[in-house]
Scaffold this motif. Structure first.
Motif, PDB file in Angstrom:
ATOM      1  N   GLU A 176       8.244  12.210 -14.488  1.00 42.70           N
ATOM      2  CA  GLU A 176       8.911  10.941 -14.221  1.00 42.70           C
ATOM      3  C   GLU A 176       9.331  10.826 -12.757  1.00 42.70           C
ATOM      4  O   GLU A 176       9.254   9.740 -12.170  1.00 42.70           O
ATOM      5  CB  GLU A 176      10.131  10.784 -15.132  1.00 42.70           C
ATOM      6  N   GLN A 177       9.747  11.923 -12.155  1.00 43.89           N
ATOM      7  CA  GLN A 177      10.138  11.889 -10.754  1.00 43.89           C
ATOM      8  C   GLN A 177       8.943  11.561  -9.851  1.00 43.89           C
ATOM      9  O   GLN A 177       9.019  10.668  -9.008  1.00 43.89           O
ATOM     10  CB  GLN A 177      10.772  13.226 -10.350  1.00 43.89           C
ATOM     11  N   LYS A 186       6.149  10.157 -10.548  1.00 42.58           N
ATOM     12  CA  LYS A 186       5.595   8.823 -10.807  1.00 42.58           C
ATOM     13  C   LYS A 186       6.240   7.752  -9.932  1.00 42.58           C
ATOM     14  O   LYS A 186       5.673   6.683  -9.732  1.00 42.58           O
ATOM     15  CB  LYS A 186       5.800   8.444 -12.282  1.00 42.58           C
ATOM     16  N   GLN A 187       7.417   8.046  -9.411  1.00 39.98           N
ATOM     17  CA  GLN A 187       8.150   7.064  -8.620  1.00 39.98           C
ATOM     18  C   GLN A 187       7.573   6.878  -7.218  1.00 39.98           C
ATOM     19  O   GLN A 187       7.829   5.861  -6.569  1.00 39.98           O
ATOM     20  CB  GLN A 187       9.617   7.498  -8.480  1.00 39.98           C
ATOM     21  N   ASP A 240       9.823   7.387 -20.428  1.00 41.11           N
ATOM     22  CA  ASP A 240       9.683   5.950 -20.691  1.00 41.11           C
ATOM     23  C   ASP A 240       9.713   5.648 -22.185  1.00 41.11           C
ATOM     24  O   ASP A 240      10.232   4.607 -22.612  1.00 41.11           O
ATOM     25  CB  ASP A 240       8.368   5.422 -20.111  1.00 41.11           C
ATOM     26  N   LEU A 292      16.567  11.696 -12.022  1.00 40.17           N
ATOM     27  CA  LEU A 292      15.707  10.621 -11.535  1.00 40.17           C
ATOM     28  C   LEU A 292      16.456   9.724 -10.552  1.00 40.17           C
ATOM     29  O   LEU A 292      15.912   9.341  -9.506  1.00 40.17           O
ATOM     30  CB  LEU A 292      15.190   9.801 -12.717  1.00 40.17           C
ATOM     31  N   ASP A 293      17.690   9.392 -10.870  1.00 43.48           N
ATOM     32  CA  ASP A 293      18.492   8.539  -9.992  1.00 43.48           C
ATOM     33  C   ASP A 293      18.706   9.205  -8.625  1.00 43.48           C
ATOM     34  O   ASP A 293      18.608   8.548  -7.579  1.00 43.48           O
ATOM     35  CB  ASP A 293      19.845   8.231 -10.635  1.00 43.48           C
ATOM     36  N   ARG A 343      15.343   9.180  -6.681  1.00 45.16           N
ATOM     37  CA  ARG A 343      15.030   7.857  -6.138  1.00 45.16           C
ATOM     38  C   ARG A 343      15.905   7.546  -4.921  1.00 45.16           C
ATOM     39  O   ARG A 343      15.451   6.904  -3.968  1.00 45.16           O
ATOM     40  CB  ARG A 343      15.211   6.785  -7.214  1.00 45.16           C
ATOM     41  N   LYS A 346      14.218   6.775  -1.188  1.00 41.94           N
ATOM     42  CA  LYS A 346      14.226   5.330  -0.995  1.00 41.94           C
ATOM     43  C   LYS A 346      13.376   4.989   0.231  1.00 41.94           C
ATOM     44  O   LYS A 346      13.483   5.597   1.284  1.00 41.94           O
ATOM     45  CB  LYS A 346      15.651   4.826  -0.797  1.00 41.94           C
ATOM     46  N   LEU A 388       9.080   4.681  -2.418  1.00 38.24           N
ATOM     47  CA  LEU A 388       8.876   4.496  -3.842  1.00 38.24           C
ATOM     48  C   LEU A 388       7.865   3.384  -4.145  1.00 38.24           C
ATOM     49  O   LEU A 388       7.596   2.527  -3.306  1.00 38.24           O
ATOM     50  CB  LEU A 388      10.212   4.168  -4.522  1.00 38.24           C
TER      51      LEU A 388
END
Length: 236
Positions: A75-76, A78-79, A206, A222-223, A226, A230, A233
């Motif tokens: 998931e990380q 994929k960002q 997801d 994940l937060d 991101r 920044k 992404l």
């Protein structure tokens, strides 16, 4: 044991410990430390390659990382802009075609890992290494928080000599700058064979956002990820 029951028990226990102990606070601190180093700045500003195939399409490359539970890692990564696909699976061991249930026993030698196909004209291998070091705590030996065992080890499986040299160089530089409170224990090993995990692991976060492990472990990581990346992404 039924695999669905195994997953439920495994991550219910993790979620319960996380709720009371909040062990992943350390992960956020580690990310902020590395983000302040000159080495991290160099990794994220490295020139990208504009390689083109004979048919005129952009060439792609592959990175393979193990950084704890592959649900988090998938998931990380994929960002990030420039990532074409992230596939969860198992590598580094000596058991052919292992199942998730077997790898969870810690007896196969395999690590939960991700094969990351990327466009080098949009993101460099150096930048991927920066993401790898932010995505987890590379000073923890054979564990990430409450995920304990050799299957959760920190590892970079290099596909060529250049990837090997970059991985070893940045590990040395990060240790030299004391980016972490302890020395990095990340394994750097040659890529051999990668076994794709069962289909239900794909896009696990997801598809399971309400699960305690996803809410209490993956989402906070994940937060933070991101926030650090920044500007790099997807869809920014």
């Amino acid at each position: 044991m039924n695999i669905i029951y195994l997953i439920f028990i495994k991550h219910f226990k993790k979620a319960a410990v996380i709720f009371f102990a909040i062990p992943f606070a350390a992960c956020g601190q580690q990310a902020s430390l590395i983000n302040q180093t000159k080495t991290f700045e160099k990794m994220t500003q490295t020139k990208r390659e504009n390689a083109v195939n004979s048919n005129g399409t952009h060439a792609t490359d592959t990175a393979t990382f193990a950084a704890g539970c592959f649900w988090c890692v998938e998931e990380q990564f994929k960002q990030l802009n420039g990532i074409i696909s992230v596939t969860s699976g198992f590598t580094g061991g000596d058991v052919a075609n292992p199942s998730y249930k077997l790898v969870c026993t810690g007896t196969t030698g395999h690590a939960e890992a991700c094969n990351i196909v990327y466009d080098p004209s949009k993101i460099s291998y150096d930048e991927l290494l920066a993401a790898f070091f932010v995505a987890h705590d590379p000073t923890q030996l054979n564990r990430q928080g409450n995920d304990v065992g050799t299957q959760y080890r920190s590892a970079i499986f290099y596909h060529n000599d250049e990837q090997k040299e970059l991985a070893e160089y940045y590990i040395h530089k990060l240790d030299e700058e004391k980016a972490y409170d302890k020395k990095i224990v990340t394994e750097v090993s040659p890529y051999t064979v990668f076994y794709k995990a069962e289909d239900y692991h794909k896009d696990y976060y997801d598809n399971n956002m309400d699960q305690p492990y996803c809410r209490l472990v993956i989402k906070p990581k994940l937060d933070k990820f991101r926030k650090v990346f920044k500007g790099k992404l997807v869809n920014e």
